[in-house]
Scaffold this active site. Structure first.
Site, short mmCIF file in Angstrom:
data_model
loop_
_atom_site.label_atom_id
_atom_site.label_comp_id
_atom_site.label_asym_id
_atom_site.label_seq_id
_atom_site.Cartn_x
_atom_site.Cartn_y
_atom_site.Cartn_z
N GLU A 138 0.83 -1.21 0.00
CA GLU A 138 0.00 0.00 0.00
C GLU A 138 0.87 1.27 0.00
O GLU A 138 0.40 2.34 0.43
CB GLU A 138 -0.95 0.02 1.21
CG GLU A 138 -1.89 -1.18 1.32
CD GLU A 138 -2.94 -1.27 0.22
OE1 GLU A 138 -2.98 -0.38 -0.65
OE2 GLU A 138 -3.69 -2.26 0.22
N HIS A 148 -2.56 1.62 8.60
CA HIS A 148 -3.65 0.84 8.00
C HIS A 148 -3.83 -0.44 8.80
O HIS A 148 -2.87 -1.19 9.00
CB HIS A 148 -3.31 0.52 6.54
CG HIS A 148 -4.23 -0.48 5.91
ND1 HIS A 148 -5.60 -0.31 5.86
CD2 HIS A 148 -3.99 -1.66 5.28
CE1 HIS A 148 -6.15 -1.34 5.24
NE2 HIS A 148 -5.19 -2.18 4.87
N HIS A 198 -6.73 -3.86 9.79
CA HIS A 198 -7.95 -4.60 9.45
C HIS A 198 -8.81 -4.74 10.72
O HIS A 198 -8.84 -5.79 11.35
CB HIS A 198 -7.58 -5.97 8.87
CG HIS A 198 -6.88 -5.90 7.56
ND1 HIS A 198 -6.40 -7.01 6.90
CD2 HIS A 198 -6.59 -4.85 6.75
CE1 HIS A 198 -5.84 -6.64 5.75
NE2 HIS A 198 -5.94 -5.33 5.64
N GLU A 218 -16.46 10.27 24.14
CA GLU A 218 -15.15 10.79 23.72
C GLU A 218 -15.02 10.98 22.22
O GLU A 218 -14.19 11.77 21.77
CB GLU A 218 -14.08 9.78 24.12
CG GLU A 218 -13.30 10.15 25.32
CD GLU A 218 -12.16 9.16 25.51
OE1 GLU A 218 -11.51 9.28 26.52
OE2 GLU A 218 -11.96 8.29 24.64
N HIS A 250 -12.75 -3.93 4.08
CA HIS A 250 -11.29 -4.13 4.11
C HIS A 250 -10.65 -3.62 5.41
O HIS A 250 -9.99 -4.39 6.11
CB HIS A 250 -10.67 -3.44 2.88
CG HIS A 250 -9.19 -3.65 2.76
ND1 HIS A 250 -8.56 -3.84 1.56
CD2 HIS A 250 -8.21 -3.68 3.69
CE1 HIS A 250 -7.26 -4.01 1.76
NE2 HIS A 250 -7.02 -3.91 3.05
#
Ligand code: 2HA
Ligand code: ZN
Length: 276
Positions: A117, A141, A143, A171, A212
């Site tokens: 990525e 990133h 999952h 919050e 994703h």
């Protein structure tokens, strides 16, 4: 001069990766992390960097990052292994003076390339470097299970996701007051998804990839991990609330309970049998 793995930004990176693994967000080689080095950090590690290898294409162009150095996870490497073997799993890369190519200067000692990525990470960094006046340095990133699950159920709209997640923990509006963005399913790993994600990063610090995972941007490891953690926890609460409200298709009825009481010779007070 200290070992590169002892530099504080490397230790912070490795700890964050391990924290993410322990949360269950990094099955197999899932997820990736990148950090834009400060000038003084580049100076600190420079004497220990490898001789430059060949320039390789980034897969997009990021002129706003020309000459910058990044610490990144390796493509196909497992977050689970980073803590035990950082030199094999992560790398320091340098960008060329156009922001079109990179070369590896440290790490990935068993071979490999930066995260698949990389285009999204670097395009996000380029946007965030500009809009935060160089403050943001971390792109992450992961999952995240509950956020991914929600993308199968909620409409894929920035407004709906933001409102629902804000509501689940007091919050949340304080932690991500700008809200968050969502993009529909796309093929990962390339320039197209990088362009769409970096557009969201103009406005938000959080971008959700439907079915994703999530991308977060922040100033340092604590803030960026904390942001991912907060959004994902809010999604977990929402899923619990939605699950509890799903209703029953069948149940043990009032009359069933009366029949049970009779046959088993127990007294079940009527006031417990009625539903409010
Ligand atoms: O496998 O998470 O998005 C790494 C990824 C690709
Ligand atoms: Zn992914």
């Amino acid at each position: 001069m200290m070992n590169i793995i002892d530099a504080s930004f490397v230790r912070g990176f490795v700890k964050m990766a391990d924290d993410g693994f322990k949360q269950g967000w990094h099955e197999r080689n899932g997820g990736n992390l990148s950090y834009r080095l400060k000038t003084e950090e580049v100076e600190e590690v420079k004497p220990r960097l490898n001789c430059p290898g060949e320039w390789l294409p980034i897969g997009t162009n990021v002129p706003g990052l020309a000459g910058d150095y990044f610490l990144v996870t390796g493509s196909g490497k497992y977050f689970r292994n980073i803590i035990d073997n950082p030199e094999a799993c992560i790398a320091i890369i340098e960008l060329d003076d156009k922001g079109e190519n990179y070369r590896i200067r440290w790490g990935l000692v068993e071979g490999g390339t930066p995260t698949s990525e990389l285009p999204t990470h670097l395009m996000n960094h380029e946007v965030k470097k500009k809009v935060t006046h160089e403050k943001h340095r971390v792109i992450y990133h992961a999952h995240t299970t509950n956020v991914i699950a929600l993308t199968f159920v909620l409409p894929l709209s920035d407004e709906i996701f933001t409102r629902e997640l804000w509501e689940m923990a007091t919050e949340c509006p304080v932690v991500f007051p700008d809200g968050l963005g969502v993009i529909g399913w796309m093929v990962p790993g390339g320039r197209e998804i990088a362009i769409e994600t970096s557009k969201l990063m103009e406005k938000y610090d959080v971008a959700i990839w439907a079915h994703h995972g999530m991308f977060c941007s922040g100033e340092d490891f604590d803030l960026t991990f904390g942001l991912m953690h907060t959004v994902e926890k809010s999604a977990e609460i929402l899923i619990k609330v939605m699950s509890m409200n799903s209703g029953k298709n069948q149940t043990i009825t009032e009359d069933n309970l009366r029949d049970l009481a009779k046959d088993f010779n127990v007294n079940l007070p009527e006031r417990f049998l009625y539903k409010k």
